[in-house]
Scaffold this active site. Structure first.
Site, PDB file in Angstrom:
ATOM      1  N   CYS A 169       0.802  -1.227   0.000  1.00  0.00           N
ATOM      2  CA  CYS A 169       0.000   0.000   0.000  1.00  0.00           C
ATOM      3  C   CYS A 169       0.832   1.273   0.000  1.00  0.00           C
ATOM      4  O   CYS A 169       0.305   2.358  -0.254  1.00  0.00           O
ATOM      5  CB  CYS A 169      -0.937   0.033   1.207  1.00  0.00           C
ATOM      6  SG  CYS A 169      -1.778  -1.514   1.461  1.00  0.00           S
ATOM      7  N   HIS A 195      -8.890   3.638  -2.352  1.00  0.00           N
ATOM      8  CA  HIS A 195      -7.509   3.278  -2.070  1.00  0.00           C
ATOM      9  C   HIS A 195      -6.963   2.436  -3.215  1.00  0.00           C
ATOM     10  O   HIS A 195      -6.950   1.205  -3.150  1.00  0.00           O
ATOM     11  CB  HIS A 195      -7.474   2.514  -0.742  1.00  0.00           C
ATOM     12  CG  HIS A 195      -6.119   1.994  -0.344  1.00  0.00           C
ATOM     13  ND1 HIS A 195      -4.924   2.521  -0.778  1.00  0.00           N
ATOM     14  CD2 HIS A 195      -5.797   0.960   0.490  1.00  0.00           C
ATOM     15  CE1 HIS A 195      -3.929   1.846  -0.237  1.00  0.00           C
ATOM     16  NE2 HIS A 195      -4.405   0.893   0.525  1.00  0.00           N
ATOM     17  N   GLY A 249      -0.036  -3.779   4.147  1.00  0.00           N
ATOM     18  CA  GLY A 249      -0.356  -5.188   4.315  1.00  0.00           C
ATOM     19  C   GLY A 249       0.902  -6.006   4.482  1.00  0.00           C
ATOM     20  O   GLY A 249       1.907  -5.727   3.835  1.00  0.00           O
ATOM     21  N   CYS A 275      -0.668   2.412   6.512  1.00  0.00           N
ATOM     22  CA  CYS A 275      -0.318   1.080   6.986  1.00  0.00           C
ATOM     23  C   CYS A 275      -0.075   0.220   5.756  1.00  0.00           C
ATOM     24  O   CYS A 275      -0.479   0.571   4.654  1.00  0.00           O
ATOM     25  CB  CYS A 275      -1.436   0.501   7.838  1.00  0.00           C
ATOM     26  SG  CYS A 275      -3.032   0.487   7.007  1.00  0.00           S
TER      27      CYS A 275
END
Lengths: 314, 493
Positions: free
Chosen positions: B138, B393, B427, B425
């Protein structure tokens, strides 16, 4: 080089911010040690420098400063601690318009705020800086007094970009940055190991200041990094009396010194930043100014009773 | 106080004479030229001119995967659109780009890297300019920016293009092939296999973030985004995409221009969100309404040294200050920002209070609100124009998209915003954060004008190659920030 001769020793020279040919010179008898003072206003013309008007004072005048709000208003700083306001367009009997007397010792520096144009600062040998308003009908007393320095405050200067911020240079070897919105100095810079006679803000980078000292050096500082100077400009042989950044070129600085010279520096040129040196004075060079309106025009004033105006290219 | 005339004179004389006492020469502290050779090559001294600055940051609209206007647009079209937009805005000669780094997560690795290269040709970038991709899940878009900044600082090149892209319509999240049986022996490795929504539930449970808190957070995101869109705040950062859509029912192909984000729901309410089912855990709190949307989009950010920006007369939108990526427990990957933001701030020598605007990716309302609370950040500083819950996103693009939104917001605020942070954050258990500083130029360089005739104001060495000697004659561009300096000058000129 247009020149003018003054009756007394010249201490300060300032170009008018409104009128490109007008120049004010503050003078004091006997190098300011004892005697009278005289404030001159000269007009530069093809015929040379003509005296427009002059004002006599009981004590020597150490600095003068044009108002940023009104083109005919001039302030003087006196050895008796007072600041006087003159209107050069008013008849002599009307002058001085007002007097601000609060400093208990010699008043030696004045700075007019570029943003809130009724405000000005004065600094003195009584270790203090005072904020005043020139508003008509305004209070005769200072708006605020800034204490903190432990010796004479030789120079005070508003930041050109931030109307609430100013710096002060003192014989206590520090330069302090103050903010009207804060109770105390926002930065105390241990700039030199000896008295700091002068400091000025860079006109194009609001974080850069230059300081000049009795140790003959000029240092350039970034206020965000006060631990270490960005560069040191060496070349003067005696104390540096005034240092001023050019209003037209980001990296140019002019300085005048007790070594009787006026020097031009370019901080972007390393290792030799000294661009030019002029030695037209035969006594201490103590007054210096850049013209805001005529790019590259400089004026200096000395204890040799001379005021000289010239272009930096000469 | 007042002394008699002779005492006063004596006092003045003593003060003046103290200024003339002989002193030892001030220490010579400036660097000397090295006499051993080319001093320029020898002394790499960082000056403000070496700072890495951002001169352009733009993005495509963000649209819902599989249903939105960009669902039939491939990565080549998305990337070439933002590449071209950035080049057109800055009038940069594309041959000056030293490298292009594209953040991309789900696209097949080699194919996506090739698509990025193809996109550069579509955008008119010559073959001499190399391209690569980067994948830190991300954060890939932000990592691309950090990689370009680092390469510029390392001296590999002076101008770099960072970008991010994701086409979740055509390359959704998936795991291909088998699962290594030894993963079960390593709890942290197991954490890497958890669906993202399960990590959100883990965060909500571990840190007590209630369903209601999450839904309220989600509503605020939509409201802020809707207000920003209505106020036209995204106009400066969005580049319309000329593409096609294939009708879901009839399969008819229609040419379209997509110019607005389509995920924002201005009328969403806490009551409406409360009715949604938790999808990742029975009796859980993470729903489709308080999670980020699955989205297509791309963004690009042009970085260069400040010296280059001045040489090209480009206003500085922002200054790259620091970047940090840190690892956290994969099972609660959402805490990433809470770990990465302090690391990036420490590198920049700042604290959370120094930051005026934050763009913290809203992967889930659970982790976003937890991270904000954990760091004690004033929520009014975070995502002022909405976040991923409302906007979407697109994994690889998010880092670059948030940077564009952040820098444009800071520019609108002028002197009121000096520092900003982008964070997300990641993954598999990481967080990344970067600190940017406002460019300081709230107006485009409009007062600059070339002077004619020989340049007598500045020494030859003071003027950079390229500013002097334009078209063979010495001209110089002197920028005058006249409004701040002296209005009389402005009236005169």
């Amino acid at each position: 080089m247009p020149r003018a001769r003054t009756a007394f020793n010249a201490c300060s020279v300032r170009f008018s911010p409104f009128n490109p040919s007008r120049i004010a010179v503050a003078t004091a008898q006997n190098f300011g040690i004892i005697g009278n003072g005289r404030q001159h206003v000269f007009e530069m013309s093809p015929a040379g420098m003509q005296e427009l008007v002059f004002y006599d004072t009981a004590d020597g005048l150490y600095d003068c400063c044009w108002s940023e709000a009104h083109e005919n208003i001039l302030l003087t700083a006196s050895g008796d601690g007072s600041v006087r306001v003159y209107d050069v367009a008013a008849p002599p009997q009307a002058n001085p318009l007002r007097m601000f007397k609060e400093h208990t010792h010699e008043c030696c520096s004045l700075s007019a705020n570029l943003h809130r144009r009724d405000l000005f600062l004065s600094s003195a040998w009584d270790d203090s800086i005072k904020l005043w308003s020139m508003e008509a009908g305004g209070p005769p007393s200072s708006l605020r007094t800034f204490q903190g320095h432990t010796y004479c405050v030789y120079t005070v200067a508003w930041s050109p970009q931030h109307g609430d911020v100013f710096l002060s240079a003192s014989g206590d070897t520090t330069v302090r940055v103050w903010d009207l919105r804060q109770p105390g100095p926002t930065l105390t810079l241990a700039a030199h190991a000896f008295e700091v006679l002068t400091a000025d803000w860079c006109k194009y980078n609001d974080c850069l200041i230059a300081t000049g000292s009795v140790d003959k050096s000029i240092k350039v500082w970034d206020v965000r990094q006060p631990g270490r100077e960005l560069t040191v400009l060496l070349g003067h042989n005696y104390a540096v009396r005034r240092v001023l950044w050019s209003p037209h070129a980001e990296t140019l600085l002019a300085s005048c010194s007790y070594d009787m010279t006026v020097k031009l520096w370019d901080t972007a040129v390393q290792p030799r930043p000294l661009v030019k040196s002029w030695d037209h004075h035969t006594e201490f060079a103590v007054g210096l100014d850049w013209s805001m309106l005529s790019e590259g025009l400089l004026a200096s004033a000395g204890w040799d009773q001379q005021v000289v105006v010239w272009h930096q290219a000469e | 106080m007042e002394a008699g005339p002779s005492a006063q004179a004596f006092n003045r004389l003593s003060i003046l004479s103290k200024q003339m006492l002989p002193v030892a020469d001030a220490q010579q502290l400036s660097m000397q030229t090295c006499s051993a050779g080319d001093s320029a090559a020898y002394e790499r001294r960082t000056t403000p001119l070496d700072e890495v600055v951002i001169v352009s940051a733009l993005r495509t609209p963000l649209t819902k995967a599989k249903r939105g206007g960009l669902r039939d647009t491939d990565a080549i079209e998305l990337l070439s659109t933002v590449f071209k937009a950035v080049l057109d805005q800055t009038h940069l000669d594309p041959a000056a780009i030293g490298d292009i780094v594209v953040g991309s997560v789900l696209g097949p690795s080699s194919q996506r890297a090739n698509e990025a290269r193809i996109a550069s040709f579509f955008a008119g970038i010559p073959e001499e300019v190399p391209v690569r991709t980067v994948n830190r899940q991300c954060s890939s878009g932000l990592q691309a920016i950090a990689d370009v900044a680092a390469a510029i600082r390392a001296g590999f090149y002076t101008v770099g293009l960072a970008a991010g892209v994701e086409t979740m319509s055509s390359t959704p999240m998936a795991w291909e092939g088998g699962i290594n049986s030894r993963i079960s022996e390593f709890p942290k490795a197991q954490g890497c296999m958890l669906p993202m929504g399960v990590t959100s539930e883990n965060v909500a449970a571990k840190f007590g973030v209630s369903r209601r808190t999450q839904d309220e957070f989600a509503v605020r995101s939509h409201k802020k985004a809707a207000a920003a869109a209505a106020a036209g705040k995204f106009k400066e950062e969005i580049v319309p995409v000329k593409t096609k859509v294939i009708d879901l029912k009839t399969q008819a192909e229609t040419p379209v221009v997509i110019s607005a984000d389509d995920g924002i729901r201005a009328d969403v309410s806490v009551e409406a969100l409360a009715g949604l089912r938790a999808v990742f855990r029975k009796d859980g709190s993470t729903t489709a309404g308080n999670a980020s949307q699955v989205t297509d989009g791309a963004a690009a950010v042009l970085l260069m040294t400040r010296r280059e920006a001045i040489k090209r007369g480009l206003p500085v939108l922002g200054i790259f200050r620091s970047f940090a990526a840190v690892g956290v427990d994969p099972a609660i990957m959402g805490v990433g920002p809470a770990a990465a933001i302090p690391a990036a701030l420490a590198q920049a020598g700042l604290t959370t209070d120094d930051i005026d605007v934050y763009e913290i990716n809203e992967a889930f309302a659970s982790q976003a609100s937890y991270s904000i609370a954990k760091l004690g950040i004033d929520e009014s500083k975070v995502n002022p124009n909405g976040g991923a819950i409302a906007l979407g996103h697109p994994l690889g693009a998010t880092g670059a998209r948030c940077t564009a939104t952040l820098l444009h917001e800071m520019r609108r605020r002028g002197r009121a915003a000096r520092f900003g942070v982008v964070s997300m954050c990641i993954g598999s258990g990481m967080g990344a954060a970067a600190v940017f500083e406002a460019g300081g130029e709230v107006d485009n360089l409009m007062n600059a004008r070339a002077t004619t005739g020989p340049n007598t104001q500045l020494s030859r060495d003071a003027v950079f190659d390229g500013i002097c000697d334009v078209a063979g004659s010495s001209q110089s561009i002197i920028a005058k920030d006249s409004v701040h300096l002296c209005s009389a000058v402005l009236h005169q000129s």
